[in-house]
Design an enzyme around this catalytic site. Structure first.
Site, PDB file in Angstrom:
ATOM      1  N   CYS A  75      17.051 -51.537   1.357  1.00  0.00           N
ATOM      2  CA  CYS A  75      17.808 -51.676   2.610  1.00  0.00           C
ATOM      3  C   CYS A  75      17.116 -52.664   3.554  1.00  0.00           C
ATOM      4  O   CYS A  75      15.898 -52.886   3.469  1.00  0.00           O
ATOM      5  CB  CYS A  75      17.912 -50.326   3.319  1.00  0.00           C
ATOM      6  SG  CYS A  75      19.112 -49.203   2.593  1.00  0.00           S
TER       7      CYS A  75
ATOM      8  N   GLU B  57      16.406 -52.287   6.712  1.00  0.00           N
ATOM      9  CA  GLU B  57      15.396 -51.639   7.560  1.00  0.00           C
ATOM     10  C   GLU B  57      14.079 -51.467   6.792  1.00  0.00           C
ATOM     11  O   GLU B  57      12.991 -51.657   7.341  1.00  0.00           O
ATOM     12  CB  GLU B  57      15.882 -50.276   8.040  1.00  0.00           C
ATOM     13  CG  GLU B  57      17.140 -50.331   8.893  1.00  0.00           C
ATOM     14  CD  GLU B  57      18.423 -50.216   8.073  1.00  0.00           C
ATOM     15  OE1 GLU B  57      18.451 -50.706   6.928  1.00  0.00           O
ATOM     16  OE2 GLU B  57      19.395 -49.633   8.576  1.00  0.00           O
TER      17      GLU B  57
ATOM     18  N   ASN C  72      18.972 -56.601   3.319  1.00  0.00           N
ATOM     19  CA  ASN C  72      19.095 -55.830   2.083  1.00  0.00           C
ATOM     20  C   ASN C  72      18.997 -56.748   0.866  1.00  0.00           C
ATOM     21  O   ASN C  72      19.465 -57.895   0.875  1.00  0.00           O
ATOM     22  CB  ASN C  72      20.362 -54.964   2.061  1.00  0.00           C
ATOM     23  CG  ASN C  72      21.652 -55.716   2.290  1.00  0.00           C
ATOM     24  OD1 ASN C  72      21.670 -56.752   2.948  1.00  0.00           O
ATOM     25  ND2 ASN C  72      22.740 -55.192   1.750  1.00  0.00           N
TER      26      ASN C  72
ATOM     27  N   GLU D  94      19.730 -56.323  -3.087  1.00  0.00           N
ATOM     28  CA  GLU D  94      20.274 -55.451  -4.134  1.00  0.00           C
ATOM     29  C   GLU D  94      19.721 -55.843  -5.495  1.00  0.00           C
ATOM     30  O   GLU D  94      19.028 -56.854  -5.638  1.00  0.00           O
ATOM     31  CB  GLU D  94      21.805 -55.504  -4.085  1.00  0.00           C
ATOM     32  CG  GLU D  94      22.322 -54.960  -2.761  1.00  0.00           C
ATOM     33  CD  GLU D  94      23.832 -54.854  -2.674  1.00  0.00           C
ATOM     34  OE1 GLU D  94      24.538 -55.454  -3.524  1.00  0.00           O
ATOM     35  OE2 GLU D  94      24.313 -54.174  -1.744  1.00  0.00           O
TER      36      GLU D  94
ATOM     37  N   CYS E 250      16.347 -44.533   5.399  1.00  0.00           N
ATOM     38  CA  CYS E 250      15.755 -45.467   6.367  1.00  0.00           C
ATOM     39  C   CYS E 250      15.392 -44.758   7.671  1.00  0.00           C
ATOM     40  O   CYS E 250      14.413 -45.127   8.324  1.00  0.00           O
ATOM     41  CB  CYS E 250      16.698 -46.636   6.626  1.00  0.00           C
ATOM     42  SG  CYS E 250      16.718 -47.792   5.246  1.00  0.00           S
TER      43      CYS E 250
HETATM   44  N1  THU Z   1      22.323 -50.898   3.670  1.00  0.00           N
HETATM   45  C1  THU Z   1      21.271 -51.315   4.446  1.00  0.00           C
HETATM   46  O1  THU Z   1      20.616 -52.313   4.144  1.00  0.00           O
HETATM   47  N2  THU Z   1      20.974 -50.594   5.552  1.00  0.00           N
HETATM   48  C2  THU Z   1      21.689 -49.519   5.993  1.00  0.00           C
HETATM   49  O2  THU Z   1      21.325 -48.929   6.989  1.00  0.00           O
HETATM   50  C3  THU Z   1      22.892 -49.099   5.273  1.00  0.00           C
HETATM   51  C4  THU Z   1      23.113 -49.729   3.954  1.00  0.00           C
HETATM   52  C5  THU Z   1      22.645 -51.688   2.484  1.00  0.00           C
HETATM   53  C6  THU Z   1      22.289 -51.057   1.170  1.00  0.00           C
HETATM   54  C7  THU Z   1      23.233 -51.749   0.225  1.00  0.00           C
HETATM   55  O3  THU Z   1      22.639 -52.978  -0.189  1.00  0.00           O
HETATM   56  C8  THU Z   1      24.441 -52.057   1.075  1.00  0.00           C
HETATM   57  O4  THU Z   1      24.036 -51.916   2.422  1.00  0.00           O
HETATM   58  C9  THU Z   1      25.625 -51.139   0.808  1.00  0.00           C
HETATM   59  O5  THU Z   1      25.247 -49.807   0.891  1.00  0.00           O
END
Ligand code: THU
Length: 133
Positions: free
Chosen positions: A53, A55, A42, A44, A89
């Site tokens: 995300c 995925e 991920n 941000e 995702c």
């Molecule tokens: N996040 C993911 O990368 N994949 C997921 O399946 C769930 C959430 C990340 C998004 C964000 O950067 C952090 O987790 C908190 O939601």
């Protein structure tokens, strides 16, 4: 059995996550039908909705690398509980995988805590076959 190489890749790439806001680090590693492995974490952003995300990152890497069909994916989240792919995702995975896609959730040290198929996480899904002739 979940592919150990995918588990290792997901655990590794999670350590590269950029998550200064949530501090929730996620890694994902997938294998294509051709046997290639692609990973993502991920990423941000100060403008929160622009975050990506893990995925989605893995899928972007796969497409850029010429892959088109995912046969297995491992998601490595933070903490002891299973981190399942978010709704967005799940739909992104649907574009490049069938209902039998194996989705394994591992904790941050790589222990498998949950295994699901895409059909279990996204039943009665809408996919490319609805649009393409
Ligand atoms: N996040 C993911 O990368 N994949 C997921 O399946 C769930 C959430 C990340 C998004 C964000 O950067 C952090 O987790 C908190 O939601």
């Amino acid at each position: 059995m979940t592919d150990q190489a995918l588990i290792d890749a997901a655990v590794q790439v999670r350590q590269r996550a950029y998550a200064p806001y949530s501090k929730f680090f996620v890694g994902a590693a997938l294998r294509t039908v051709d046997g290639d492995v692609f990973a993502g974490c991920n990423v941000e952003n100060a403008a929160y909705p622009q975050g990506i995300c893990a995925e989605g990152g893995a899928l972007t890497s796969m497409v850029a690398g010429g892959g088109r069909q995912v046969v297995e994916i491992v998601v490595c989240g933070s903490g002891p509980a299973a981190v399942t792919p978010c709704g967005g995702c799940r739909q992104k995975l649907r574009e490049f995988a069938g209902p039998d896609l194996r989705i394994s959730m591992v904790n941050e040290v790589g222990h498998v805590v949950m295994v699901r198929t895409l059909a279990e996480l996204l039943p009665d899904s809408f996919g490319p076959d609805h649009l393409l002739p």
